[in-house]
Design an enzyme around this catalytic site. Structure first.
Site: not given
Length: 639
Positions: A488, A551
């Site tokens: 995030e 990611d």
């Protein structure tokens, strides 16, 4: 290591880490009839559902006291949702006045006369208005104008030769014909209405964005004056409606899909009026079917079950819980967070987030391709990042306005709540952005970054094993929730997030050379995933690039944090990273996600990203002879 009855053969990891970690589980895992998938995330959802369904029933029968006024109203609404005897007795009756309101429209002027209330009442319109932070002035809320949703999941479904359309549209058609017959239409009327609705839907298709196009946030910001927006159609007075909805005429409306509004006049012609009415009726009946009788709920879910591959409808009790908790989501989330997460865990994970930010800051400061100017702004943005963990400090005041009227039907109560929420949203226009306001329930198994607010949010529900547990080693926790946290954070610096400054403004803070270098790296990430065969189709690298960048950054930074711990075990780190992505899904659901989801398929998130990290090769002795090997010059390293 995490307690798991399935052992991992480290030699098999060299061939495919996802299969090595999850293969035995996948062989024995079964997908329940009312599910489209099972796995790491879904298992947590099922556990939380079981807990909260039990507590909801106890709240409804009074054996568990509701300690807040909002929770008392939730209990009433849940009890009403579960009263299928009353819902079945009412049948279509609660919906008929809404359908009459649409059928009574004689022309565009008739719609125009009631357009503000029509919008507040949640009835379908051939455009959408909403409130969100201004992308160029993120401290104030702005008005956004968008296109309506399509019957199919994405415009690509309508392309010639797409087999999904040929498979799914007949199911959509039959379902909606049946629903219209259930509210009193004869068969011929129902067929004619659905065909007209489909014709209007097809007229919308050419001018809306695909999922891939929508994934580019930079193309969302297309400011127009209200007069310019209003000039897109002579059929409806958008200026007058907007004036009533927000209290004055805004200087600017942010149009996310300008091409759609450029062609709105061609859509809203007198010849298309009956098509639009039919489209409104079909959207309304299918949209409200879950609030009516059990038969309506079963029939109204046929199309969505076909899309996802679910074999059967959710059982009535769980459906009632989903309906009620979805309406009172923040109330239920607050209850869950306080009872099952608590302040101690909230503080512990908040500290973990701060640790991950420190790792990311170190990465940025020691970055070897950013210029000093860009590096300084990146660190400034990171330092300004808002952190929300567990559950909000207080429930949104909106829910104090939700009062169940037990004399009214379930549908009418839900519609009243929807109107209150829409009015509340429009009242926020031109008001300061509430940066601390949560937009996701604490009982939701997810996390997100909001580029317009520059905040990261980690609801309590995701902060469980295998993502996070005091029983897991630090390396396992970093391979789980640590990577999610850093993922995030990385969104602040992906191809979309990097366009926004520390305040959430769309503002280019990069030097030209830095941005060009970043774009080359992003293109490498697109290429790494683009075209990978999966579920009989291929991954779209452009659609998934922002999540893949996040990611990659998340996994890399989480690994750096794990290595800072005394008990570092990189094998455990990589294995748990793969474990959290375990998933078994129906073919239909896999196809749907490939078409519209900005995330790569879960097995590829597990197995592709690790190839970019040098430590993966040394940890498992991966060589050129192994399937998991990726040549050093092909390893994508951004953050």
């Amino acid at each position: 290591m995490t307690k798991d009855k399935f052992t991992v053969d480290k030699n098999e990891i060299k061939q495919n880490i996802y299969d090595a970690v999850n293969g035995a589980w996948i062989k024995q895992a079964t997908i329940p009839g009312d599910h489209s998938s099972v796995g790491g995330f879904m298992d947590l959802v099922d556990g939380i559902d079981k807990t909260l369904m039990h507590d909801s029933a106890a709240l409804a029968d009074g054996s568990l006291p509701a300690k807040t006024p909002e929770l008392k109203e939730y209990a009433k609404f849940y009890k009403m949702a579960e009263d299928y005897a009353r819902r079945d007795a009412d049948g279509a009756t609660p919906l008929l006045p809404v359908i009459d309101r649409i059928n009574n429209l004689a022309n565009y002027q008739a719609l125009n006369d009631q357009l503000p209330d029509w919008i507040l009442s949640g009835l379908p319109t051939p455009f959408s208005l909403g409130i969100d932070p201004d992308m160029k002035n993120a401290k104030l809320n702005a008005l956004f104008a968008e296109s309506p949703s399509l019957f199919m999941p994405d415009k690509t479904y309508y392309e010639d030769g797409n087999p999904a359309y040929a498979q799914l549209m007949p199911i959509f058609t039959d379902m909606n014909v049946k629903l219209l017959e259930m509210i009193g239409y004869n068969h011929a009327e129902a067929v004619e209405t659905v065909e007209k609705a489909k014709a209007f839907d097809k007229l919308i298709v050419p001018n809306v964005k695909s999922a891939e196009e929508s994934a580019d946030y930079s193309k969302m910001y297309n400011p127009q004056t209200t007069d310019e927006l209003a000039s897109s159609t002579t059929a409806l007075n958008l200026k007058a409606a907007i004036n009533q909805l927000v209290g004055e005429v805004p200087n600017t409306v942010i149009v996310t899909e300008p091409k759609y509004f450029e062609h709105l006049e061609e859509l809203l012609t007198p010849q298309n009026f009956d098509l639009m009415k039919a489209w409104m009726i079909v959207k309304t009946v299918s949209g409200y079917s879950s609030l009516l009788s059990e038969e309506f709920r079963q029939v109204g879910g046929i199309y969505s079950r076909a899309l996802s591959g679910k074999k059967e409808a959710t059982n009535p009790t769980k459906a009632a819980y989903y309906l009620a908790s979805g309406t009172f989501d923040q109330v239920v989330g607050d209850y869950y967070g306080h009872k099952y997460f608590g302040e101690k865990a909230k503080a512990d994970v908040h500290h973990m987030v701060e640790n991950m930010i420190a790792v990311y800051k170190n990465r940025l400061e020691n970055n070897d391709w950013l210029s000093p100017e860009t590096k300084q702004m990146a660190v400034k943005k990171l330092t300004s990042l808002g952190i929300q963990v567990g559950y909000p400090d207080e429930v949104d005041p909106l829910y104090s306005k939700f009062h169940v009227d037990e004399k009214l039907s379930l549908l009418n109560n839900a519609r009243n709540f929807g109107k209150i929420a829409t009015q509340d949203s429009f009242a926020k226009w031109n008001q300061p952005v509430e940066r601390e306001r949560w937009e996701m329930s604490a009982s939701t198994v997810n996390a997100y970054y909001h580029p317009f607010k520059n905040i990261i949010v980690f609801p309590a529900a995701i902060l469980q094993a295998p993502f996070y547990s005091l029983e897991q080693s630090s390396s396992e926790n970093y391979g789980g929730v640590g990577a999610v946290i850093a993922h995030e954070i990385s969104h602040a610096f992906d191809n979309n997030g990097s366009l926004f400054d520390e305040f959430g403004n769309l503002n280019n803070w990069w030097t030209k050379a830095d941005h060009e270098h970043f774009q080359k790296l992003a293109d490498q990430m697109i290429a790494e995933f683009n075209g990978i065969p999966f579920a009989g189709s291929k991954v779209n690298g452009k659609l998934t690039v922002s999540e893949n960048i996040a990611d990659a950054g998340g996994l890399s930074c989480a690994e750096a944090a794990a290595k800072n711990e005394d008990d570092v075990d990189l094998a455990a780190f990589f294995i748990n990273w793969s474990r959290i992505w375990r998933m078994k899904a129906t073919p239909e659901y896999q196809q749907l996600l490939l078409s519209i989801d900005v995330h790569a398929p879960a097995p590829l998130r597990a197995s592709v990203q690790v190839k970019n990290l040098d430590d993966f090769y040394t940890t498992f002795d991966v060589t050129e002879q192994d399937e998991m090997y990726l040549a050093p010059e092909k390893r994508v390293k951004i953050w």
